[in-house]
Design a protein around this motif. Sequence first.
Motif, mmCIF file in Angstrom:
data_model
loop_
_atom_site.group_PDB
_atom_site.id
_atom_site.type_symbol
_atom_site.label_atom_id
_atom_site.label_comp_id
_atom_site.label_asym_id
_atom_site.label_seq_id
_atom_site.Cartn_x
_atom_site.Cartn_y
_atom_site.Cartn_z
ATOM 1 N N SER A 207 0.827 -1.209 0.000
ATOM 2 C CA SER A 207 0.000 0.000 0.000
ATOM 3 C C SER A 207 0.862 1.260 0.000
ATOM 4 O O SER A 207 0.562 2.246 -0.684
ATOM 5 C CB SER A 207 -0.916 -0.026 1.224
ATOM 6 O OG SER A 207 -1.659 1.167 1.316
ATOM 7 N N SER B 86 1.018 4.244 -2.845
ATOM 8 C CA SER B 86 0.831 5.653 -2.458
ATOM 9 C C SER B 86 1.959 6.514 -3.008
ATOM 10 O O SER B 86 1.729 7.653 -3.454
ATOM 11 C CB SER B 86 0.765 5.764 -0.934
ATOM 12 O OG SER B 86 -0.297 5.004 -0.408
ATOM 13 N N GLU C 166 -6.994 6.729 -6.356
ATOM 14 C CA GLU C 166 -6.731 6.990 -4.936
ATOM 15 C C GLU C 166 -7.859 6.461 -4.069
ATOM 16 O O GLU C 166 -7.628 5.872 -3.004
ATOM 17 C CB GLU C 166 -6.548 8.487 -4.720
ATOM 18 C CG GLU C 166 -6.172 8.850 -3.295
ATOM 19 C CD GLU C 166 -5.937 10.333 -3.120
ATOM 20 O OE1 GLU C 166 -5.429 10.723 -2.055
ATOM 21 O OE2 GLU C 166 -6.268 11.101 -4.058
ATOM 22 N N ASN D 24 -7.498 3.608 -1.155
ATOM 23 C CA ASN D 24 -7.936 3.814 0.226
ATOM 24 C C ASN D 24 -8.976 2.778 0.642
ATOM 25 O O ASN D 24 -8.960 2.267 1.766
ATOM 26 C CB ASN D 24 -8.492 5.220 0.385
ATOM 27 C CG ASN D 24 -7.431 6.280 0.182
ATOM 28 O OD1 ASN D 24 -6.246 6.034 0.400
ATOM 29 N ND2 ASN D 24 -7.841 7.468 -0.251
ATOM 30 N N GLN E 159 -7.305 -0.586 1.073
ATOM 31 C CA GLN E 159 -6.452 -0.552 2.255
ATOM 32 C C GLN E 159 -7.289 -0.690 3.523
ATOM 33 O O GLN E 159 -6.937 -1.420 4.444
ATOM 34 C CB GLN E 159 -5.646 0.740 2.282
ATOM 35 C CG GLN E 159 -4.626 0.798 3.403
ATOM 36 C CD GLN E 159 -3.812 2.085 3.367
ATOM 37 O OE1 GLN E 159 -4.104 2.972 2.562
ATOM 38 N NE2 GLN E 159 -2.806 2.172 4.203
#
Length: 1402
Positions: free
Chosen positions: A1251, A1255, A1278, A1282, A1285
């Motif tokens: 992750s 990013s 994005e 998120n 994650q």
Amino acid sequence: MSDFILQEELLALSSDISSYTIPSELDIPSLPETEIDLHLSSAIDSVVNDPDSLSHSSPTTFDVFRSILKYADHPSVSAGVLTKLLDAIVSGLGHHSMAVMAIIHNQGFEADMDAPMVHRPPLEMWAFLLQWFVTAAQLIHGRSGDTAAPARGKGAKAKKAAASSAVATFRWPDYIPLVLTTSQRCLQLPTSRLWRTSVEKESFVSCFTRPAYQLCETESHLKSAEIRTGIYRVICLAVKFSGHAFGAQTTIVQNLTYFEHLSEPMAELLEMLEKEFDYGQLGEEVLRDVAAKTSFAKEDVKGPRSFSRFLVKMAEGGVRGVQKQMPLLLVQLDNEAHPMRMAIIEIIGIMIRDVSSSDEGDEEQKKKQIKRYFELLMERFLDLNSWVRCKVLQTLIKLCDLPAKFPKQRALITDLTIRTLEDKTSSARRYAIQLLCKLLETHPFGAMHGGTLNLPEWQDRYDQVSKELEKVDAVELEMAKRDLGVQDEEAEEAEEAEKPEDESMEGTQETKTEGDEEEEVTQSTPQPRIKKARPSLDVASLEAERAALDPELVQRLRLTKKYYADALQFMHQVERAIPLLCTLLVSTTKTEVLESIRFFRTAYEYNVQGAEIGIKKMLHLIWTKDVNAPTAVTPGDAEQVDERSVKGQLIETYKSLYFDAVEGLAGKQQVSRIAKNMIERTYGATLAELTSLEELMRTMMADGGVHGDVINKLWQVYSTDQEIPKQQRQGAVIILGMLGAAKREVVTERVENLLKIGLGPFGMSDLVLARYTCTALQRLGGSAKKVKGSLADKTLRLPMDNPIFLKLKEIVENAPKSPYWFGMAEQAINTIYLLGEQPDSLCGELLKNLTARVFSVHPAPAANGDAAIPSTPKAAPTELEAETPMPLVYEETQGTQAASPVKPRSSNGSAAQDMVGSFTLAQLVFVVGHVAIKHIVYLELVEREFKRRKDEKAKETAAAKVADKDGNDLDAVAGNAEDDIGDLIASIREKELLYGDKSLLAVYGPMIASICASPKRYRSPVLRQAAILALTKLMCVSVQFCEQHLGLLFNLLEKSKDAVVRSNIVIALGDLAVCFGSLIDDNSERLYQGLSDPDLTVKKNTLMVLTHLILNGMIKVKGQLGEMAKCLEDPDPRISDLARLFFTELNTKDNALYNNLQDVISHLSVGRWKVDEECFERTMRFIFTFIEKEKQAESIIEKLCLRFKPASDERQWRDIAFCLSLLPFKSERSLKKLIDGLPFYQDKLHEEMVSKRFSEILAKARANKSSSKPETELNEFEAILNQHQAKGLEAQATEADVLRKTKAAKRRAAKRTEGKAAAAPAKRKGRSRKDEEEEEEEEEEAVEEEENDEDAEIARLRGEEEEIERAREKQRAREEAGTKKKAAPPKRGGRKKVVVDSDEDE
């Protein structure tokens, strides 16, 4: 004109000239040039007749002047009109100024304050006209193209064409000094007598200051010293006498902001104002304004640069205000604009110079001030900007030239400079070398013993002074103890009757030295001995020594010791810097290399101990390919250092240090010195150093840099019969051979000396001398390089009865046993094949003689088992003989043919054993191998000679032919003949040399192979090394022989414990790959095994061989680049540097690195060959720097995303994600590929590092400044990151909770079982058998129920896990379906095809 108000007129003029109203304006554009001149002449005549008519008469005169100025740039206004107008204005101002001054001087004490007021109106009007004229002239000058930066192109040409030729002839710069002189005269008027209010006075003064500032804006005007000084004086007069200080302050700051070229002129202006006009307040105010400017706009580049140059110029001018304002200016050290920090650093250096050279002020205060300034400079060594660090170094270089040496700061400066040698910026490293060199040149330790810095000598001096001080301290200590002892003895005598038993102990305490703890605990036995020794002190001698001690001498000794200690500290610092400077000698930046050469040259001149290391290492720079010619540059000039070539500077350095004449020596002494220096360069030199030295000598000899007397001296040293060191004679012949490479006559004239000395008794006793003598003899053949495609051969060939060959044969056969025999024999065979007309005949005889010596039978075996060498006295046993004392016995067993090429002899009808010395056999196999490899070269020369003769014959025949047809037919025939010759030579090489019936070499092949294949039978290391080396050379001859023994060679490479053998095999495999590429290519994976060899030499040689083979396309890369990539992180810097060079060169091949990138990642990430993650990341970070093409990056992104799908290990996820994060993601297509691959890695995003890597990719994509950046897709990506994650974290928490509950349930069940098992025995006591049985049944039922309950609990928990997993699978399926729906392109009648491999893979 009573209605003329200067302030209002100036305001109207400043807005727009075209809208300026003139009552009686002339229509200048419509008037011809003559009429304009007529109007101007009339106006001038009226002013000449009546100077006051300009203000009292009708406005016609004044309006004529204004009308001409209004249209001054019009073509109808000629240069003559402008010149007349300027003369009128200057005359008018001059007349009224003189009148005012005359009135003031003639009034005396009865002054009429209003008398000068009569001239005020005309002065204002003429001043107004002067300002307007300057503005118009500046406009004309700018349009005429005379500015410093004229306009370019068609527009500029059009403007010039539109301007009148007459206007173009008006040379405004020629009239500027006149205008400035007039302005200065007017500003000297007593303005307070003419203008009562400050507003009126400022308006008048501005008529002169504003033109001065306008002239400053044109850079070309300031190049004239007369104009520049005139402008300064105008402004200074206005400031000094007319209250123009505030206006000047504002204007100066504005000029520094908007005009970069005014930075230094404004500083010169303030300097003149302070020194000539004694007005330093303005400079201080400007410095305060500049100090308060702590920030600049990010896009402002000129501003900081202009202000910094202004500050430096102010400080250089010696302005006192700079020193006063230093507390405020030091704030600029925190300014974000690095030019301001650079300026303050330079100012600090100037302040140190001024304070140290000043005789005024308190010395202690000055020392504190200098110390503070140096602390600020030392802090800037850590500045983030490289230019600031460079400025610190430049400032310190200037400070080193000062008379003051600053000994307290030099040690810290040297340490920081040495640290800067490892700076990441090349310019900082270059200036650090310059500073270190300057510290050497200006060191303060030359006052007592000259300037040399030889560490052992200074250490001896320090030890000597330390011993003298120890003696002085011992004398003073003894005197102090004696004084103390006398007092104690008096006390002892007074108490002797009362305490006799304590006498010895007190005596011991009296003579006890400080720090002697052992004597404090001693018993009474040694105490009387100490007390008895006290009366033996010679008080008189101690008094004499004390009197002889001069306090000044003692103080001088202490200062000398401190002096020596500081010198030793500096020398140790310089010694510590030498390894870093040796590294910079091979830098890719030319300036660093040149500065490093200059440092070592300086260090050698100052006799620094480690300088010899750098002098030797720089010798390899002789191979540098730069074409710049060396120029005469002063050692301290760093700006011109780029004009020199590295090679030229190296030759110049060696000449100046070793080969140039020095002052104070006679001619013979000069020659001896140069010859001695040449010979000493060979002492302890490696093969690489000798090769570089040979190129240096060859270059110098070719350029005529070696005198004939030096060559004669070298021959004299070589040929002398006196006993001289062996190294000296060897060095002489080495240098002569090097010089002979450039000029054959050096050797041809002294061949007899070479045979007499090198191949005679001296050579027999010194085989190294014989070896280099053979090398010198090779120069007889010349050193002309073969031109590619040319058949000409300029090599000299000698008949085989020449004494050279007889001597060579003799020394090879009869030389004593020595480890140096092999090198000598190699060069002897090289010489035979290079110079002999028929070398094969001589080498055949040599082989036969060696074979007869090896397999001859002696009446009685020698004690050591070695055959005696005929006609040669027995030499002393060498180390090599000591290693192999046991003889090797060759026996002919049943079913096995003897390995000996000579039939064994028998005695009394039985087979005899041949006692063979291992060294003698090693000599034989070595000669066999080297003759074979040299014979291949000889066959190539024979082939070329045949072709040359055929070519010459064909040309002669073609010249005799007249018809073109016949000539063409002859060319075809000649071409066929050349092919036939090539096939014949190849057939001889393949079938005859090692397999022919009459071939001598064919006899030795099986024997050498047998020796190599029998390590237990042939144990001698020397024999095995020679045999394996010979085998590899024989394998280069024939492909059939190579194929037969290739497996044996690879087995030896894998199983041999001798690193020398493995290294030789690796190098030989490289040669075999050149000869027979297909054989080695099929077994190339076995060649890569050497990269994991424990011996560094084997590993380095393997890497070098593979680098050569791969880069030249001799073997194909089949997925083994991962092993090469491992070498990037090798602890040995030589191997890691070679690996970096390999990948750098591989990147220049067509997609070679890109096509094998996936294999490298797989090799390093998974499997038994994988490396740790840190090593993987460092390796990939280096390799991915070569991925620069957008198309390659896009394809790699797609392939890496596909690698996520089969990856099950989290380590693989992290590695793939890291590789993705290394790509640039500059294009929209790259991001599209990454987003399209989301289904392959979305279930891996819950891993923390994965992750994090994605990013980083997202942040990198957002930082891209491309206009086509897909913001919408990035936002969606994005959000998906998120989301996954968060889901990953939630799933991890759920799994952890289930696992925790399962463990808790198992613990509870275990506790219950243990409790019941412990309580059961207690309940059984006092009960019957029946009760116990019933209770046991009940317990069993209870346990079964508990177990059932536990099973139900575990089943329920497992069911929850399965439900969670099913829900996760459903959610994943929905996300994949939604992602595919988003990523699906518009339907155009076909399916989207995922391309895995691009065309570039091929």
